[in-house]
Design a protein around this motif. Structure first.
Motif, mmCIF file in Angstrom:
data_model
loop_
_atom_site.group_PDB
_atom_site.id
_atom_site.type_symbol
_atom_site.label_atom_id
_atom_site.label_comp_id
_atom_site.label_asym_id
_atom_site.label_seq_id
_atom_site.Cartn_x
_atom_site.Cartn_y
_atom_site.Cartn_z
ATOM 1 N N GLN A 38 41.054 34.215 35.620
ATOM 2 C CA GLN A 38 42.018 35.261 35.308
ATOM 3 C C GLN A 38 43.224 35.196 36.239
ATOM 4 O OE1 GLN A 38 41.689 37.282 32.639
ATOM 5 N NE2 GLN A 38 39.823 36.144 32.177
ATOM 6 N N LYS A 39 43.016 34.821 37.497
ATOM 7 C CA LYS A 39 44.120 34.699 38.451
ATOM 8 C C LYS A 39 43.878 33.488 39.337
ATOM 9 C CE LYS A 39 42.068 38.029 41.690
ATOM 10 N NZ LYS A 39 42.299 39.277 42.440
ATOM 11 N N LYS A 40 44.905 33.062 40.025
ATOM 12 C CA LYS A 40 44.829 31.858 40.836
ATOM 13 C C LYS A 40 43.831 32.065 41.972
ATOM 14 C CE LYS A 40 47.712 28.595 43.399
ATOM 15 N NZ LYS A 40 49.087 28.287 43.869
#
Length: 385
Positions: free
Chosen positions: A137-139
């Protein structure tokens, strides 16, 4: 009987997998000399393992910058530095000084806990590796690592494969190879750590054929058929990942006129061209194709990108505008021709309007009047007779 046993083993593994996986996941931590913590949690940094002298002076630096107590955030107790709620900017190298001399440097890393991995596996061709992928979903933090654990249910062989992080697509990709046409039952778990915490995915079971899914066909062209206003010719090629001369694909084509919403489908087995015979005349059409193994093993590929095409239309002939010319020139007689070519009129230009003193007009009226009188006399004679 064998398939029932394998199925039972798979159910048992899935039922107890979540409890067994943490011990099964290998440690993928960062080097042991780095202290790690999640945001918002406390941590204590110790300068010396033993007791300090009463007159000893201790101070701390973060990246060579002096730091001191801060109400509600930092506190120094007996030479220890207590960070009550660490944040990302608390990461760095903490150095303890005793009476002005450096004693110890402690690196601290503050990172988020890893996401719970949710992965899927696919097999693009019998001659390629299986790829299990997890999209984040995110880095993730640079310290995040992942590994895939795979178990062959029948022979109970377990192996692990490292996963590689792909920056562009922001996902972990874990390849492993199966022998061709392997339809054995496998179980897989994805383990991930960022040096602070370890997490494991739920166990997934699959067979080789179940996850076989080719890529969509490529090089799709849609062209008009000459002098056929309702036909379109569609051609395509196998996806490059299906790089085998021994295994073939079947295809399904769908199309619709651009201004409609309903697709019409056509199946094609072991062919790379089709003729659409009921296209709308003069309308642009949308065409897509997908592929599946020729014996319907595995899944259909995703639909290809949309390709446009318009049937042949008869060329329009250029319109010739006809101008209406009204001639005022009187019929030319032999005498008029001679007269018009006289030395006084060498170019033969004829004046189409009678001159005022012309004798032609009275003569014309005299002939017309005589004809009328003669006709009247003949009519009376017939009556009297």
């Amino acid at each position: 009987m064998l398939s029932a046993t394998l199925g039972l083993l798979a159910v048992l593994f899935l039922a107890f997998g979540d409890g067994l996986v943490p011990e099964g996941c290998p440690r993928l931590d960062v080097p042991g000399d780095i202290l790690t913590q999640v945001p918002g949690a406390p941590i204590t940094l110790t300068c010396l393992d033993g007791e300090l002298k009463n007159n000893a002076t201790i101070h701390w630096t973060l990246e060579d910058k002096p730091i001191g107590p801060q109400l509600g955030q930092r506190e120094m107790v007996g030479g220890k530095l207590l960070l009550r709620s660490v944040q990302y900017n608390d990461s760095g190298n903490y150095t303890c000084y005793l009476d002005g001399s450096p004693v110890r440097t402690l690196p601290l890393l503050v990172v988020d806990p890893p996401e719970e991995p949710v992965f899927s596996c696919h097999w693009k061709s019998f001659v390629t590796s299986i790829w299990c992928e997890w999209s984040l979903q995110k880095k993730p933090s640079p310290q995040t690592k992942a590994v895939l654990l795979v178990r062959h249910v029948q022979n109970e062989e377990t192996f692990q494969r490292p996963c590689h992080y792909l920056q562009g697509s922001q996902k972990f990709s874990c390849p492993f190879h199966l022998r061709q046409e392997d339809n054995s039952l496998y179980l897989a778990v994805l383990c991930v750590t960022n040096g602070v915490m370890r997490k494991a995915s739920k166990a997934q079971q699959f067979r080789g054929y179940e996850i076989l899914q080719p890529d969509p066909p490529t090089n799709i062209t849609v062209t008009a058929v000459d002098k056929s206003p309702h036909r379109l010719k569609v051609t395509w090629k196998d996806p490059p990942s299906w790089n085998s001369i021994y295994y073939r694909l079947q295809f399904e084509l769908r199309y619709r006129a651009e201004k409609t919403t309903d697709f019409t489908k056509i199946e094609s087995k072991d062919q790379h061209s089709l003729i659409i015979s009921d296209a709308w005349m003069g309308e642009r059409h949308i065409v897509q194709i997908r592929a599946q193994e020729e014996f319907k093993l595995g899944k259909w590929s995703e639909w290809s990108q949309e390709v446009m095409g318009t049937p042949w239309t008869e060329p329009k002939t250029p319109t010739v505008e006809t101008e209406l010319f009204i001639s005022t020139q009187v019929p030319t007689t032999w005498e008029n021709s001679i007269e018009s070519l006289s030395p006084e009129n060498p170019e033969g230009i004829t004046n189409t309007l009678p001159e005022p003193d012309s004798t032609h007009s009275p003569y014309t009226f005299l002939v017309a009047g005589g004809s009328l009188v003669l006709g009247t006399i003949l009519f009376i004679g017939i009556i009297m007779r």
